[in-house]
Motif scaffolding. Structure first.
Motif, PDB file in Angstrom:
ATOM      1  N   VAL A  67      21.786  65.934  56.449  1.00 48.01           N
ATOM      2  CA  VAL A  67      21.255  66.771  55.185  1.00 48.01           C
ATOM      3  C   VAL A  67      22.443  67.747  54.671  1.00 48.01           C
ATOM      4  CG1 VAL A  67      19.852  68.900  54.642  1.00 48.01           C
ATOM      5  CG2 VAL A  67      19.018  66.889  55.825  1.00 48.01           C
ATOM      6  N   LYS A  68      23.293  68.337  55.667  1.00 56.00           N
ATOM      7  CA  LYS A  68      24.393  68.871  55.160  1.00 56.00           C
ATOM      8  C   LYS A  68      25.310  68.165  54.339  1.00 56.00           C
ATOM      9  CE  LYS A  68      23.840  72.797  58.463  1.00 56.00           C
ATOM     10  NZ  LYS A  68      24.511  73.545  59.406  1.00 56.00           N
ATOM     11  N   ARG A  69      25.687  67.098  55.055  1.00 54.54           N
ATOM     12  CA  ARG A  69      26.510  66.020  54.412  1.00 54.54           C
ATOM     13  C   ARG A  69      26.124  65.509  52.971  1.00 54.54           C
ATOM     14  NH1 ARG A  69      28.162  59.755  56.221  1.00 54.54           N
ATOM     15  NH2 ARG A  69      29.763  59.749  55.205  1.00 54.54           N
ATOM     16  N   THR A  70      24.801  65.221  52.569  1.00 53.31           N
ATOM     17  CA  THR A  70      24.408  65.186  51.477  1.00 53.31           C
ATOM     18  C   THR A  70      24.568  66.427  50.537  1.00 53.31           C
ATOM     19  OG1 THR A  70      22.903  63.490  52.413  1.00 53.31           O
ATOM     20  CG2 THR A  70      22.182  64.441  50.331  1.00 53.31           C
ATOM     21  N   ALA A  71      24.295  67.408  51.091  1.00 52.27           N
ATOM     22  CA  ALA A  71      24.572  68.664  50.152  1.00 52.27           C
ATOM     23  C   ALA A  71      25.917  68.959  49.742  1.00 52.27           C
ATOM     24  CB  ALA A  71      24.009  70.013  50.994  1.00 52.27           C
ATOM     25  N   MET A  72      26.870  68.512  50.570  1.00 50.65           N
ATOM     26  CA  MET A  72      28.298  68.491  50.313  1.00 50.65           C
ATOM     27  C   MET A  72      28.619  67.620  49.393  1.00 50.65           C
ATOM     28  SD  MET A  72      31.389  68.071  53.184  1.00 50.65           S
ATOM     29  CE  MET A  72      32.672  68.022  52.646  1.00 50.65           C
ATOM     30  N   TYR A  73      28.218  66.290  49.685  1.00 53.91           N
ATOM     31  CA  TYR A  73      28.238  65.272  48.670  1.00 53.91           C
ATOM     32  C   TYR A  73      27.901  65.788  47.112  1.00 53.91           C
ATOM     33  CZ  TYR A  73      28.317  60.600  46.329  1.00 53.91           C
ATOM     34  OH  TYR A  73      28.813  59.606  45.440  1.00 53.91           O
ATOM     35  N   GLU A  74      26.557  66.361  47.042  1.00 55.39           N
ATOM     36  CA  GLU A  74      26.050  66.612  45.679  1.00 55.39           C
ATOM     37  C   GLU A  74      27.033  67.675  45.352  1.00 55.39           C
ATOM     38  OE1 GLU A  74      23.568  65.407  43.818  1.00 55.39           O
ATOM     39  OE2 GLU A  74      23.880  63.450  45.234  1.00 55.39           O
TER      40      GLU A  74
END
Length: 182
Positions: A67-74
């Motif tokens: 979830v955090k990695r996805t937020a970083m990607y976004e």
């Protein structure tokens, strides 16, 4: 993503899960385990028993890290709507004595693992975006330091074109040819 304080724990979960999982079968064999270097043991033990004062990695840890990695990607995806590249240092320290496997501290701050001294490179890895290291300068001893340039996902060509332009503008390869070219 809230901030830099999340970067290292996120990287640990990601690294222990991926690398620890790959190395776990070797670790399970006492003969192989005895031959593993401490850095490899660290990855497996981070997964199975915990490292850096953290417990073993759980499925929930992997989910939360995702979830955090996805937020970083976004966040970076939105950044790349306005800029072509993100530029960061390649490491937190200049080159160190070759007899050291890795710096154990930086400015008095202990490095908990062999990966911590180059923590800033975790960003490109976690994003899955094309990233390249370019020479940027020399320290007082004449030893090199680099920058890393991160491009939009799937924009490898633009990154390679930038790197080629950088090389032409600086002439670093001609000034300091790699030994394989030499």
């Amino acid at each position: 993503m809230p901030g830099n304080e999340d970067l290292w724990p996120l990287r640990l979960v990601h690294r222990h899960w991926l690398i620890g999982g790959i190395l776990a079968p070797l670790h399970a064999d006492p003969g192989y385990r005895a031959a593993m270097k401490p850095e490899a043991l660290y990855e497996v033990e981070g997964l199975l028993t915990g490292a850096d004062g953290n417990p073993p990695i759980t499925g929930l840890d992997v989910h939360n890290a995702s979830v955090k990695r996805t937020a970083m990607y976004e966040t970076f995806r939105r950044l790349f709507e306005d800029v072509d590249f993100a530029v960061l240092p390649t490491t937190q320290v200049f080159p160190f004595d070759a007899s050291l496997t890795w710096p154990r501290s930086i400015d008095g701050v202990p490095m908990s693992s062999y990966r911590r001294w180059m923590e800033v490179t975790a960003i490109g890895t976690l994003l899955g975006c094309p990233t390249i290291a370019l020479p940027a300068g020399l320290d007082a001893r004449g030893l090199p330091m680099g920058i890393q340039v991160i491009a939009r996902n799937h924009d490898d060509l633009s990154l390679l074109q930038l790197a080629r332009s950088w090389e032409r503008a600086t002439g670093r390869v001609q000034q300091h040819p790699p030994s394989l070219l030499g």
